[in-house]
Write an enzyme that holds these catalytic residues in place. Structure first.
Site, PDB file in Angstrom:
ATOM      1  N   SER A 122       0.798  -1.235   0.000  1.00 44.22           N
ATOM      2  CA  SER A 122       0.000   0.000   0.000  1.00 44.22           C
ATOM      3  C   SER A 122       0.825   1.277   0.000  1.00 44.22           C
ATOM      4  O   SER A 122       0.529   2.214   0.749  1.00 44.22           O
ATOM      5  CB  SER A 122      -0.976   0.023   1.179  1.00 44.22           C
ATOM      6  OG  SER A 122      -1.930  -0.963   1.006  1.00 44.22           O
ATOM      7  N   SER A 123       1.830   1.325  -0.865  1.00 44.09           N
ATOM      8  CA  SER A 123       2.591   2.573  -0.975  1.00 44.09           C
ATOM      9  C   SER A 123       1.677   3.700  -1.435  1.00 44.09           C
ATOM     10  O   SER A 123       1.830   4.848  -1.005  1.00 44.09           O
ATOM     11  CB  SER A 123       3.755   2.399  -1.949  1.00 44.09           C
ATOM     12  OG  SER A 123       3.282   1.934  -3.195  1.00 44.09           O
ATOM     13  N   ASP A 168      -7.112  -0.682   2.204  1.00 45.80           N
ATOM     14  CA  ASP A 168      -5.769  -0.120   2.338  1.00 45.80           C
ATOM     15  C   ASP A 168      -5.815   1.244   3.011  1.00 45.80           C
ATOM     16  O   ASP A 168      -5.037   1.544   3.921  1.00 45.80           O
ATOM     17  CB  ASP A 168      -5.094   0.014   0.965  1.00 45.80           C
ATOM     18  CG  ASP A 168      -4.989  -1.320   0.245  1.00 45.80           C
ATOM     19  OD1 ASP A 168      -5.193  -2.363   0.900  1.00 45.80           O
ATOM     20  OD2 ASP A 168      -4.717  -1.314  -0.962  1.00 45.80           O
TER      21      ASP A 168
HETATM   22  C1  GLA Z   1      -5.497  -4.227  -3.230  1.00 44.66           C
HETATM   23  C2  GLA Z   1      -6.662  -3.244  -3.112  1.00 44.66           C
HETATM   24  C3  GLA Z   1      -7.484  -3.509  -1.853  1.00 44.66           C
HETATM   25  C4  GLA Z   1      -7.877  -4.984  -1.743  1.00 44.66           C
HETATM   26  C5  GLA Z   1      -6.666  -5.889  -1.982  1.00 44.66           C
HETATM   27  C6  GLA Z   1      -7.014  -7.367  -2.037  1.00 44.66           C
HETATM   28  O1  GLA Z   1      -4.584  -4.015  -2.189  1.00 44.66           O
HETATM   29  O2  GLA Z   1      -6.185  -1.919  -3.093  1.00 44.66           O
HETATM   30  O3  GLA Z   1      -8.615  -2.670  -1.843  1.00 44.66           O
HETATM   31  O4  GLA Z   1      -8.923  -5.295  -2.616  1.00 44.66           O
HETATM   32  O5  GLA Z   1      -5.978  -5.557  -3.177  1.00 44.66           O
HETATM   33  O6  GLA Z   1      -7.427  -7.828  -0.799  1.00 44.66           O
END
Ligand code: GLA
Length: 358
Positions: A122-123, A168
């Site tokens: 999640s950068s 995220d």
């Molecule tokens: C990405 C998306 C999230 C989620 C994941 C899978 O990180 O940004 O919203 O759907 O994939 O769990």
């Protein structure tokens, strides 16, 4: 170089405000958020720092030390939009605030991040939340952390073109390193829950970038929506009788089976289980992501197996969207160094080159 120095060297004056946001890793509840389901991520001790101050002309000026090597400096006139890349996330945050009635004058932004890009940690959410926190400070805005998460998600969907769920941004905005965040992505009700006693986590990268992440992700989303429509429910979250999915054609049946079973795994883990049970749930999650949801790749499967072959590992699974990137493991406390070394050697013997992210 610190983000304060980066700003001052790049823009010639000290920044007005600073903010930080952590990356996240997801332990359970993969691909459930856009099905309005349950997730169990945790914020991690890697973070994105931003420094912001007023621009001295009518343009926005962005400077990043390590977000995007090729486009470290981005300048765009107010009223235009920056090229694809990290600038789009900053631009999105500014435009979402404007759409919500906040008057934002052109500003200069410096960014320094230890969250690796494109690894599934999640950068992008960390960048969005850090920028929104800094703008909240700069403009004295009364925005709570859940609203920040919603604005960050909107920036990503509408301005960066990624149709992500809200896991995220919520994990980054309201999560705390060292704690799990049990989140209902429909109501946004959440609570922090402890990790199973006597455990720690390790995060590995499989060395293969997430090439299909956007197209494959959007395709899975559409399949889940089609499955929900065929079952007559608003979202797969609402499937009450798991038997009902047997009537769906393949691959909708498998996709739905993953989502329904994954929500159940989150429920069990969040209620409080020991490390061994938690680890088994993670292993089941990986198998379900590999076989039913089909978002794993050979390198990730080999990495998960390499980690699981080490002593004192309770469970391991891919984390985030899949299609490459990272996996997360739950280990006995203190086992980190030995597991990391052993797992990377085992992975190398299988012909892959991975790395430790945390
Ligand atoms: C990405 C998306 C999230 C989620 C994941 C899978 O990180 O940004 O919203 O759907 O994939 O769990």
């Amino acid at each position: 170089m610190s983000v304060a120095d980066l700003y001052e060297r790049g823009f010639g004056v000290p920044a007005a405000v600073f903010a930080t946001a952590s990356g996240r890793v997801n332990l359970l509840g993969e691909h459930t958020d856009y099905n309005q389901g349950l997730v169990l991520p945790a914020a991690i001790a890697l973070a994105t720092e931003v420094a912001i101050g007023p621009s001295r002309d009518d343009s926005f000026h962005l400077l990043s030390q390590n977000m995007d090597g090729a486009h470290a400096r981005v300048d765009y006139a107010d009223g235009s939009s920056p090229p694809p890349g990290y600038g789009r996330y900053v631009y999105g945050c500014i435009e979402v605030l404007r759409l919500n009635g906040v008057d934002i004058a052109p500003c200069s932004v410096a960014i320094h991040s230890t969250v690796p890009m494109g690894a599934g940690l999640s950068s992008s959410a960390a960048l969005e939340v850090a920028v929104l926190r800094a703008l909240r400070k700069l403009h004295g805005l009364a925005l709570d952390d859940v609203t920040i998460a919603k604005f960050a998600q909107r920036a990503e969907v509408e301005f960066a073109g990624v149709h992500c769920g809200i896991m995220d941004q919520m994990a980054v905005s309201v999560g705390q390193p060292g704690q799990l965040l049990f989140l209902d992505t429909r109501s946004l009700a959440y609570r922090l829950v402890p990790f199973p006693p006597g455990t720690e986590i390790a995060i590995f990268d499989c060395g293969v970038p997430r090439t299909l992440a956007t197209s494959g992700y959007n395709e899975r989303r559409r399949e889940c929506e089609a499955a929900a429509a065929a079952l007559g429910v608003a979202a797969l979250r609402d499937v009450v009788d798991p038997e009902s999915i047997a009537s769906l054609p393949s691959p909708l049946r498998e996709r739905a089976r993953h989502v329904v079973s994954e929500n159940q795994r989150v429920r069990i883990a969040a209620a409080g289980v020991d490390a061994a049970t938690f680890g088994q749930l993670m292993n089941e999650s990986h198998r379900s992501l590999r076989d039913d949801f089909e978002v794993s790749i050979d390198a990730l499967d080999a990495l998960v197996e390499s980690v699981l072959s080490q002593p004192r590992v309770f469970g391991c699974k891919l984390t985030g969207a899949g299609f490459g990137g990272a996996c997360v493991a739950l280990l006995g406390a203190g086992a980190g160094a030995a597991v990391k070394e052993g797992a990377l050697s085992a992975f190398a013997r299988r012909g892959f080159r991975g790395s430790v992210l945390l």
